[in-house]
Design a protein around this motif. Structure first.
Motif, mmCIF file in Angstrom:
data_model
loop_
_atom_site.group_PDB
_atom_site.id
_atom_site.type_symbol
_atom_site.label_atom_id
_atom_site.label_comp_id
_atom_site.label_asym_id
_atom_site.label_seq_id
_atom_site.Cartn_x
_atom_site.Cartn_y
_atom_site.Cartn_z
ATOM 1 N N GLN A 68 0.828 -1.203 0.000
ATOM 2 C CA GLN A 68 0.000 0.000 0.000
ATOM 3 C C GLN A 68 0.871 1.265 0.000
ATOM 4 O O GLN A 68 0.617 2.218 -0.743
ATOM 5 N N MET A 69 1.927 1.257 0.808
ATOM 6 C CA MET A 69 2.811 2.413 0.888
ATOM 7 C C MET A 69 3.590 2.609 -0.414
ATOM 8 O O MET A 69 3.799 3.734 -0.850
ATOM 9 N N HIS A 71 2.581 1.940 -3.351
ATOM 10 C CA HIS A 71 1.632 2.558 -4.276
ATOM 11 C C HIS A 71 1.453 4.042 -3.947
ATOM 12 O O HIS A 71 1.480 4.895 -4.847
ATOM 13 N N ASP A 72 1.264 4.373 -2.666
ATOM 14 C CA ASP A 72 1.043 5.759 -2.262
ATOM 15 C C ASP A 72 2.267 6.630 -2.527
ATOM 16 O O ASP A 72 2.149 7.759 -2.996
ATOM 17 N N LEU A 73 3.461 6.110 -2.210
ATOM 18 C CA LEU A 73 4.676 6.885 -2.417
ATOM 19 C C LEU A 73 4.971 7.078 -3.906
ATOM 20 O O LEU A 73 5.467 8.123 -4.318
ATOM 21 N N HIS A 77 3.046 10.766 -2.394
ATOM 22 C CA HIS A 77 2.538 11.085 -1.060
ATOM 23 C C HIS A 77 3.401 12.167 -0.433
ATOM 24 O O HIS A 77 4.599 12.240 -0.658
ATOM 25 N N HIS A 78 2.776 13.026 0.388
ATOM 26 C CA HIS A 78 3.492 14.164 0.958
ATOM 27 C C HIS A 78 4.427 13.795 2.113
ATOM 28 O O HIS A 78 5.307 14.565 2.461
ATOM 29 N N GLU A 80 7.367 11.357 4.030
ATOM 30 C CA GLU A 80 8.465 10.450 3.696
ATOM 31 C C GLU A 80 8.092 9.046 4.144
ATOM 32 O O GLU A 80 7.198 8.853 4.969
ATOM 33 N N LEU A 84 5.465 7.888 7.151
ATOM 34 C CA LEU A 84 4.239 7.226 6.696
ATOM 35 C C LEU A 84 4.147 5.808 7.261
ATOM 36 O O LEU A 84 3.083 5.367 7.686
ATOM 37 N N ARG A 88 1.172 4.342 9.614
ATOM 38 C CA ARG A 88 0.358 3.181 9.228
ATOM 39 C C ARG A 88 0.493 2.029 10.229
ATOM 40 O O ARG A 88 -0.476 1.325 10.501
ATOM 41 N N ASP A 112 10.327 6.829 -2.825
ATOM 42 C CA ASP A 112 10.096 7.880 -1.830
ATOM 43 C C ASP A 112 10.448 9.245 -2.429
ATOM 44 O O ASP A 112 11.568 9.719 -2.330
#
Length: 136
Positions: A68-69, A71-73, A77-78, A80, A84, A88, A112
């Motif tokens: 999930q991270m 994908h978000d990064l 994503h705002h 680091e 994050l 989580r 990242d």
């Protein structure tokens, strides 16, 4: 006609007052008004999306969080990766050793963007400081 109640005895049937039913049709009247409203079905926000979602092992939870991270990064994503990841892990109530958290955050270095931007800025500031410093 009356309804029978085991606790309070007979209850009179609810009837609208004469003329009230024709004056305001939006008010429900009749014996069905005493019945409880039907319960709504749970929405997807109230039930697990996948079966077994709450029974995952810690290893599986961490693997899911990492996917999930990643994908978000990758999407920009705002935060680091380390911040994050800590957020989580806290939200999912998974406890890991500090070394493991740092290793997982380091494994996300390639996606990242916030960290890459911070390191680029720091390198530029260091180069500017080196140029501005008088040569001895």
């Amino acid at each position: 006609m009356t309804w029978k109640s085991t606790s309070t005895g007979p209850l009179p049937r609810v009837r609208p007052e004469p003329g009230a039913a024709s004056a305001n049709r939006s008010l429900p009247s009749g014996p069905w008004t005493l019945q409880p409203a039907p319960k709504a079905e749970p929405t997807t926000m109230e039930i697990p999306v996948l079966s077994g979602a709450t029974a995952a092992l810690r290893r599986q939870k961490v693997a899911g969080l990492m996917e999930q991270m990643r994908h978000d990064l990758r999407g920009g994503h705002h935060l680091e990766a380390e911040a994050l990841l800590r957020e989580r892990l806290k939200a999912s109530r998974v406890e890991l050793a500090e070394e493991r958290i740092l290793a997982l955050a380091e494994s996300l270095r390639d996606v990242d963007r916030a960290r890459a931007e911070r390191e680029r800025r720091e390198a530029e500031e260091a180069a500017e400081a080196a140029e501005a410093a008088p040569a001895s």
